[in-house]
Design a protein around this motif. Sequence first.
Motif, short mmCIF file in Angstrom:
data_model
loop_
_atom_site.label_atom_id
_atom_site.label_comp_id
_atom_site.label_asym_id
_atom_site.label_seq_id
_atom_site.Cartn_x
_atom_site.Cartn_y
_atom_site.Cartn_z
N GLU A 51 0.84 -1.21 0.00
CA GLU A 51 0.00 0.00 0.00
C GLU A 51 0.87 1.25 0.00
OE1 GLU A 51 -2.23 0.17 3.58
OE2 GLU A 51 -0.46 0.02 4.83
N CYS A 52 0.25 2.34 -0.48
CA CYS A 52 0.96 3.61 -0.55
C CYS A 52 0.76 4.35 0.78
CB CYS A 52 0.41 4.41 -1.72
SG CYS A 52 1.47 5.77 -2.24
N VAL A 53 1.28 5.56 0.86
CA VAL A 53 1.13 6.35 2.08
C VAL A 53 -0.35 6.56 2.38
CG1 VAL A 53 1.57 8.60 3.10
CG2 VAL A 53 3.33 7.48 1.73
N MET A 54 -1.10 6.87 1.32
CA MET A 54 -2.56 6.99 1.45
C MET A 54 -3.18 5.95 0.52
SD MET A 54 -2.87 9.58 3.53
CE MET A 54 -4.08 10.87 3.41
N SER A 55 -4.51 5.88 0.52
CA SER A 55 -5.16 4.89 -0.33
C SER A 55 -4.89 5.20 -1.80
CB SER A 55 -6.67 4.91 -0.08
OG SER A 55 -7.22 6.05 -0.70
N TYR A 66 6.04 12.18 8.73
CA TYR A 66 4.59 12.10 8.53
C TYR A 66 4.07 10.90 9.30
CZ TYR A 66 0.10 11.47 6.29
OH TYR A 66 -1.23 11.32 6.06
N VAL A 67 3.11 11.12 10.18
CA VAL A 67 2.54 10.00 10.93
C VAL A 67 1.13 9.74 10.40
CG1 VAL A 67 1.98 9.11 13.21
CG2 VAL A 67 3.82 10.79 12.94
N ARG A 68 0.95 8.55 9.88
CA ARG A 68 -0.35 8.21 9.31
C ARG A 68 -1.34 7.87 10.43
NH1 ARG A 68 -0.27 3.72 4.75
NH2 ARG A 68 -0.12 2.38 6.57
N GLU A 69 -2.62 7.84 10.08
CA GLU A 69 -3.65 7.58 11.08
C GLU A 69 -3.39 6.29 11.88
OE1 GLU A 69 -7.58 7.64 9.44
OE2 GLU A 69 -7.49 9.80 9.07
N ASP A 70 -2.88 5.26 11.20
CA ASP A 70 -2.64 3.99 11.89
C ASP A 70 -1.30 3.99 12.64
OD1 ASP A 70 -0.80 3.85 9.92
OD2 ASP A 70 -1.48 1.94 9.08
N GLY A 71 -0.62 5.15 12.71
CA GLY A 71 0.59 5.24 13.50
C GLY A 71 1.89 4.99 12.75
N ARG A 72 1.78 4.53 11.51
CA ARG A 72 2.99 4.27 10.75
C ARG A 72 3.65 5.58 10.35
NH1 ARG A 72 3.62 0.39 5.43
NH2 ARG A 72 5.76 1.03 5.03
N ARG A 73 4.98 5.63 10.44
CA ARG A 73 5.71 6.87 10.17
C ARG A 73 6.39 6.82 8.80
NH1 ARG A 73 6.24 8.87 15.55
NH2 ARG A 73 8.02 10.23 15.21
#
Lengths: 328, 127
Positions: B45-49, B76-83
């Motif tokens: 998956e990419c940074v976003m969908s 950048y910290v994604r909603e699920d916590g991945r950086r």
Amino acid sequence: MNFITSFLLTVGLFIVGYFGSRLPFVFGLVIPYTALTLFVLGLVCRMIAWARVPVPFRIPTTCGQQRSLSWIKSNNLESPFNLLGVVGRMFLEVFFFRSLFRNTKAELYDGTRLVYGSNKFLWVGAMAFHWSFLLIVLRHFRFFTEPVLPCVLWLQDLDGLFEIAVPAFYLTNFFIVAALGYLLARRLFNPQVRYISLGSDYFALFLILAIALTGIWMRYIDKVDVVKIKELVMSLVAFAPVVPDGIGWLFFVHLFFVCVLLAYFPFSKLLHMPGVFFSPTRNLANNNRAKRHINPWNPEVKCHTYEEWEDEFRDTLKRIGLPLDKAE
Amino acid sequence: MRDTAKVIIGILVFLVLVTTPFWYGKIAAESGKPPVLKVGTAEKECVMSKDFMRANHMDLLNEWRDHVVREADRVYVREDGRRFDKSLGNTCMKCHTDKKEFCDKCHSYSGVKEPFCWDCHNDPNAR
């Protein structure tokens, strides 16, 4: 009242387009094909109908000295006497709305004095609107052609010259909305113009404004997947329609508005687009005095010329000694 | 005045212009199908969908550019916590390695001009 009706009609079309996004087959395929067919056939039929209307006389409206004697200065643009003049006049009319440039206004001063003055606002608004609309239509050819026409890319660069924001802000986007806003405001706030404004006047403005605004909305705010849209358009163009999934609803609203415009075009005042070329007051040379124009469908008139009369009574005329044109 | 010839020429010009997309596609002999993009990665998956990225990647890139260049904010910290490292060369192009096969193909298909990413950035994989 006309204003409200047209506005509500446009809002209604928006809602139809919104729900239309759930029927992509109908709104992405059936309606666009139908609308384009109506547009093309409607315009061709109109043009043929116009061409069949008899124009027995040359009826150009002129505002310049017509050509007569060599020492009187004539104006070939304002009162064209040959093809070159007509072409020049039509060119300026079609591309620069020359007759609108002469627009005047009449106002009452102190309630008693009627004063005429020049009024260029309508011309400026019309120029800004029509040129922006043309550039926008041409720019859209990036979705209709593969590989994209080079001149379209060039136009895009020119339009997005200032490279403000991403994706680049197009100047025509600003100009078309500003111009349509002015044209609408003029109908609303100028009492004389408001009095003569019909529902169809407002509707055309609202419809095009809606197209422009949904387009801008789609480009800058609620972005859509451009590649999927091009896939849809190219498949329509190749007559092998595929409607990809996941195209945003906003695109269907935009497309539906465009389809309504195309289908409405041949039945509306917007027909002035081909109509300007058919204006006999513009496209004819003012040479009635220099050339004899004979109405081509005049019935043949039987005449008895002097020569024929002389032939008929030659013997009698000779006998009584009257002079003859032809001795024998 | 009978101007049949002129009117017919006018109508033909109109028809040719208005049907440009239909005959241009035939002449250009391109399928008009969207390009198939190559992604050189095992990442799923990419940074976003994918749908978000297809429509809005320019916003994300622009935002990252501003954060990094103006605010020195590189994570950048994604909603699920991945950086993620906010970097075109090190994050985006780690997966989308080939600019010509990824960026350019879609951009040229949709008639987007070369974005100004490359005014400052080098294509890290073009050697």
